[in-house]
Scaffold this active site. Structure first.
Site, mmCIF file in Angstrom:
data_model
loop_
_atom_site.group_PDB
_atom_site.id
_atom_site.type_symbol
_atom_site.label_atom_id
_atom_site.label_comp_id
_atom_site.label_asym_id
_atom_site.label_seq_id
_atom_site.Cartn_x
_atom_site.Cartn_y
_atom_site.Cartn_z
ATOM 1 N N SER A 144 0.821 -1.340 -0.064
ATOM 2 C CA SER A 144 0.071 -0.127 -0.002
ATOM 3 C C SER A 144 0.657 1.323 0.092
ATOM 4 C CB SER A 144 -0.621 -0.145 1.294
ATOM 5 O OG SER A 144 -1.324 1.215 1.455
ATOM 6 N N TYR A 157 -2.075 -1.206 10.467
ATOM 7 C CA TYR A 157 -2.126 -1.449 9.118
ATOM 8 C C TYR A 157 -0.959 -0.672 8.362
ATOM 9 C CZ TYR A 157 -4.142 -1.125 4.014
ATOM 10 O OH TYR A 157 -4.197 -1.228 2.647
HETATM 11 P P1 NAD Z 1 -11.363 -6.308 -0.046
HETATM 12 O O1 NAD Z 1 -11.996 -6.005 1.193
HETATM 13 O O2 NAD Z 1 -12.261 -6.116 -1.234
HETATM 14 O O3 NAD Z 1 -10.399 -7.653 -0.321
HETATM 15 C C1 NAD Z 1 -9.969 -8.089 0.667
HETATM 16 C C2 NAD Z 1 -9.799 -9.669 0.291
HETATM 17 O O4 NAD Z 1 -9.226 -10.139 1.882
HETATM 18 C C3 NAD Z 1 -11.410 -10.418 0.397
HETATM 19 O O5 NAD Z 1 -11.271 -11.472 -0.705
HETATM 20 C C4 NAD Z 1 -11.499 -10.949 1.765
HETATM 21 O O6 NAD Z 1 -12.239 -12.133 1.829
HETATM 22 C C5 NAD Z 1 -9.904 -11.316 1.927
HETATM 23 N N1 NAD Z 1 -9.722 -11.714 3.305
HETATM 24 C C6 NAD Z 1 -10.020 -10.928 4.411
HETATM 25 N N2 NAD Z 1 -9.839 -11.565 5.686
HETATM 26 C C7 NAD Z 1 -9.150 -12.747 5.305
HETATM 27 C C8 NAD Z 1 -8.881 -13.871 5.843
HETATM 28 N N3 NAD Z 1 -8.726 -14.231 7.209
HETATM 29 N N4 NAD Z 1 -8.529 -14.958 5.334
HETATM 30 C C9 NAD Z 1 -8.556 -14.944 3.802
HETATM 31 N N5 NAD Z 1 -8.963 -14.065 3.072
HETATM 32 C C10 NAD Z 1 -9.276 -13.104 3.882
HETATM 33 O O7 NAD Z 1 -10.150 -5.229 -0.002
HETATM 34 P P2 NAD Z 1 -9.246 -4.552 -1.306
HETATM 35 O O8 NAD Z 1 -9.262 -2.959 -1.164
HETATM 36 O O9 NAD Z 1 -9.302 -5.400 -2.603
HETATM 37 O O10 NAD Z 1 -7.589 -5.141 -0.515
HETATM 38 C C11 NAD Z 1 -6.879 -5.883 -0.870
HETATM 39 C C12 NAD Z 1 -5.383 -5.768 -0.599
HETATM 40 O O11 NAD Z 1 -5.197 -4.281 -1.177
HETATM 41 C C13 NAD Z 1 -5.613 -5.534 0.891
HETATM 42 O O12 NAD Z 1 -4.033 -5.956 1.348
HETATM 43 C C14 NAD Z 1 -5.303 -4.062 0.996
HETATM 44 O O13 NAD Z 1 -4.607 -3.599 2.189
HETATM 45 C C15 NAD Z 1 -4.551 -3.529 -0.204
HETATM 46 N N6 NAD Z 1 -4.608 -2.221 -0.498
HETATM 47 C C16 NAD Z 1 -5.970 -1.748 -0.894
HETATM 48 C C17 NAD Z 1 -6.031 -0.417 -1.159
HETATM 49 C C18 NAD Z 1 -7.529 0.079 -1.640
HETATM 50 O O14 NAD Z 1 -7.727 1.327 -1.752
HETATM 51 N N7 NAD Z 1 -8.779 -0.535 -1.711
HETATM 52 C C19 NAD Z 1 -5.066 0.473 -1.192
HETATM 53 C C20 NAD Z 1 -3.744 -0.013 -0.838
HETATM 54 C C21 NAD Z 1 -3.652 -1.454 -0.601
#
Ligand code: NAD
Length: 262
Positions: A144, A157
């Site tokens: 991130s 985080y």
């Molecule tokens: P999201 O909530 O859509 O997806 C998260 C995924 O992780 C889901 O499939 C969820 O089921 C899974 N998950 C959660 N807990 C779990 C567990 N205990 N075991 C297995 N799977 C689990 O979120 P996203 O925004 O797509 O985030 C995905 C990644 O990208 C994360 O690591 C997040 O920190 C990172 N990220 C997101 C953003 C953003 O703006 N959305 C920015 C930077 C980084």
């Protein structure tokens, strides 16, 4: 080689947390490029397996869904063992909790460190022998902008994301003389369920409407004032799998509309 060289055919990618958001976007890009895909989340529902079947039919590749709760190290290792082969590992699963450090629930701290950081240690440890055996591998950690910069109220985080950037460098050094690379993608804000969930609390906290909360709070540090898309993240991950990226290892790739340029 002037056009982007695709990843070698027939490779299998395991993408953690891929029934939603960025993980799902990467899975769709990979399947579209002819890679076999293992989808994952902590649930094991009919619709999870139906998603795999739909993706498989759409792209003519093998797509499986394996449920595993990545808050538990043994489950993270079992995911890779059950996959049977893992040429590309995308550590993407993540959760968020926003609170001041004195109010931050200890259980939330533990869960964020376990899911966002420790799970990647376990999956990587289980997957590297498979990559060595097949003679090719890619580790892609979805960190991130918070792996490079801090924000208040996101202690767990930010700690987990800085941690995964550090671990990425170690994996790259341990595999430097092998045909394996390890890199971290650092997205800024991407409109996924994880971010969507932060909008109502931001609106309430600052007494703003949705549009203002997005522009002036969520995207305040994203100079482009636009969310990145899951498709852009899929394309970035695919590039890291290509032969053009074979000498890119141990680094971070920001997809953040200029956030970390500031
Ligand atoms: P999201 O909530 O859509 O997806 C998260 C995924 O992780 C889901 O499939 C969820 O089921 C899974 N998950 C959660 N807990 C779990 C567990 N205990 N075991 C297995 N799977 C689990 O979120 P996203 O925004 O797509 O985030 C995905 C990644 O990208 C994360 O690591 C997040 O920190 C990172 N990220 C997101 C953003 C953003 O703006 N959305 C920015 C930077 C980084």
């Amino acid at each position: 080689m002037s056009q982007l060289a695709p990843p070698p055919a027939g490779k299998t990618a395991v993408i953690t947390g891929s029934n939603s958001g960025i993980g799902l976007g990467i899975a769709r890009s990979f399947a579209g490029a002819g890679l076999n895909v293992v989808l994952n989340s902590y649930t094991d529902r009919k619709e999870d397996h139906a998603l795999a079947e739909e993706m498989s039919k759409a792209h003519g590749v093998e797509v499986r869904y394996i449920g595993a709760d990545l808050s538990k190290g043994d489950e993270a290792r079992r995911l890779i063992e059950d996959a049977g082969t893992c040429d590309i590992l995308v550590n993407n699963a993540g959760i968020q909790h926003v609170a001041g450090i004195e109010e931050f629930p200890a259980g939330k701290w533990d869960a964020i460190i376990a899911i966002n950081l420790s799970s990647a240690f376990h999956t990587t440890a289980a997957a590297l022998p498979m990559m060595r055996e097949s003679g090719w591998g890619r580790v892609i950690n979805i960190a991130s902008a918070h792996g490079l910069r801090a924000s208040p109220y996101k202690s767990a985080y930010v700690a987990a994301k800085h941690g995964i950037v550090g671990m990425t460098k170690v994996v790259a050094l341990e595999t430097a003389q092998e045909p394996i690379t390890a890199n971290a993608i650092c997205p800024g804000y991407v409109l996924t369920p994880l971010v969507e969930a932060q909008i109502p609390e931001t609106m309430e906290k600052y007494d703003m409407d949705r549009e203002t909360a997005i522009r002036d709070v969520l995207l305040t540090r994203q100079p482009s004032k636009e969310f990145a898309t899951t498709d852009q993240l899929g394309g970035t991950a695919l590039f890291l799998c290509s032969d053009h990226a074979a000498q890119i290892t141990g680094t971070t790739l920001s997809v953040d509309g200029g956030w970390t340029a500031v």
